[in-house]
Design a protein around this motif. Structure first.
Motif, short mmCIF file in Angstrom:
data_model
loop_
_atom_site.label_atom_id
_atom_site.label_comp_id
_atom_site.label_asym_id
_atom_site.label_seq_id
_atom_site.Cartn_x
_atom_site.Cartn_y
_atom_site.Cartn_z
N THR A 15 0.87 -1.16 0.00
CA THR A 15 0.00 0.00 0.00
C THR A 15 0.91 1.22 0.00
O THR A 15 2.12 1.13 0.27
CB THR A 15 -0.91 0.04 1.24
N ALA A 86 -0.91 -11.24 -2.24
CA ALA A 86 -0.82 -10.64 -0.90
C ALA A 86 -0.58 -9.14 -0.99
O ALA A 86 0.01 -8.63 -1.93
CB ALA A 86 0.30 -11.30 -0.10
N GLU A 87 -1.07 -8.44 0.03
CA GLU A 87 -0.88 -6.99 0.13
C GLU A 87 -0.27 -6.67 1.49
O GLU A 87 -0.71 -7.17 2.52
CB GLU A 87 -2.21 -6.26 -0.01
N ASP A 89 0.52 -3.75 4.18
CA ASP A 89 0.12 -2.42 4.62
C ASP A 89 0.92 -2.07 5.86
O ASP A 89 1.51 -2.95 6.50
CB ASP A 89 -1.39 -2.41 4.94
N LYS A 100 1.28 -5.16 8.23
CA LYS A 100 0.21 -6.16 8.24
C LYS A 100 0.12 -6.74 6.84
O LYS A 100 0.03 -6.01 5.86
CB LYS A 100 -1.12 -5.53 8.63
N ILE A 101 0.17 -8.06 6.75
CA ILE A 101 0.11 -8.73 5.46
C ILE A 101 -1.25 -9.40 5.31
O ILE A 101 -1.62 -10.23 6.13
CB ILE A 101 1.24 -9.76 5.31
N SER A 102 -1.99 -8.98 4.28
CA SER A 102 -3.26 -9.62 3.94
C SER A 102 -2.97 -10.58 2.80
O SER A 102 -2.59 -10.17 1.71
CB SER A 102 -4.28 -8.57 3.50
N ASN A 103 -3.10 -11.88 3.10
CA ASN A 103 -2.71 -12.92 2.15
C ASN A 103 -3.92 -13.80 1.84
O ASN A 103 -4.40 -14.53 2.70
CB ASN A 103 -1.57 -13.75 2.75
N PRO A 104 -4.40 -13.78 0.59
CA PRO A 104 -5.58 -14.58 0.24
C PRO A 104 -5.33 -16.09 0.27
O PRO A 104 -6.28 -16.87 0.22
CB PRO A 104 -5.92 -14.11 -1.18
N SER A 109 -4.53 -19.31 10.84
CA SER A 109 -3.36 -18.65 11.41
C SER A 109 -3.34 -18.86 12.91
O SER A 109 -4.33 -19.22 13.53
CB SER A 109 -3.35 -17.16 11.08
N GLY A 113 -1.33 -14.34 15.27
CA GLY A 113 -1.28 -13.79 13.92
C GLY A 113 0.09 -13.74 13.29
O GLY A 113 0.26 -13.19 12.21
#
Length: 136
Positions: A15, A86-87, A89, A100-104, A109, A113
């Motif tokens: 981001t 993954a994104e 932020d 923070k990693i948002s991973n589809p 987890s 986290g």
């Protein structure tokens, strides 16, 4: 030779907030030692994998290489399938701050986290303690 990502199959994105924070951190490192952000996964934690973020002097053979808001990001070929889409932020709130990693690709987890499991991986037979800050 590194693979340059240029379309919707990008392995990982930053981001704008994350890119700004990475840029600030890179600027504080010795010249030539923090030219790229390396994103990887490694075995560990109570759910099987953990994220690893760090600086490197450049891409290595086989790395996926992309640019996000002026930051060059590299991902090794082992980690790439687990990070695809993954994104990353950067959050800064009263309660917490950090990346923070948002991973589809994550299917479960750890309670803290910090570690995760993906569908392709195998669940460890016995889960070791998470470590500090974990409510698992």
């Amino acid at each position: 030779m590194a693979t340059v990502e240029t379309n919707e199959t990008t392995v990982v994105t930053l981001t704008e907030r994350a890119a700004v924070k990475v840029g600030v951190l890179m600027a504080g490192e010795p010249a030539g030692e923090a030219e790229v952000l390396r994103v990887a996964i490694q075995g560990g934690g109570c759910s099987g994998f953990e994220y690893a973020l760090g600086f490197d002097s450049g891409a290595q053979d086989g790395d996926h290489e992309l640019e996000s808001y002026g930051i060059t990001v590299v991902v090794d070929p082992f980690s790439a399938p687990y990070l695809r889409g993954a994104e990353i932020d950067y959050l800064e709130t009263i309660q917490e701050s950090g990346f923070k990693i948002s991973n589809p690709n994550v299917v479960s987890s750890c309670g803290c986290g910090h570690s995760f499991q993906v569908a392709e991986g195998e669940q460890p037979e016995e889960s070791p303690p998470c470590g500090s800050g974990c409510s698992h």
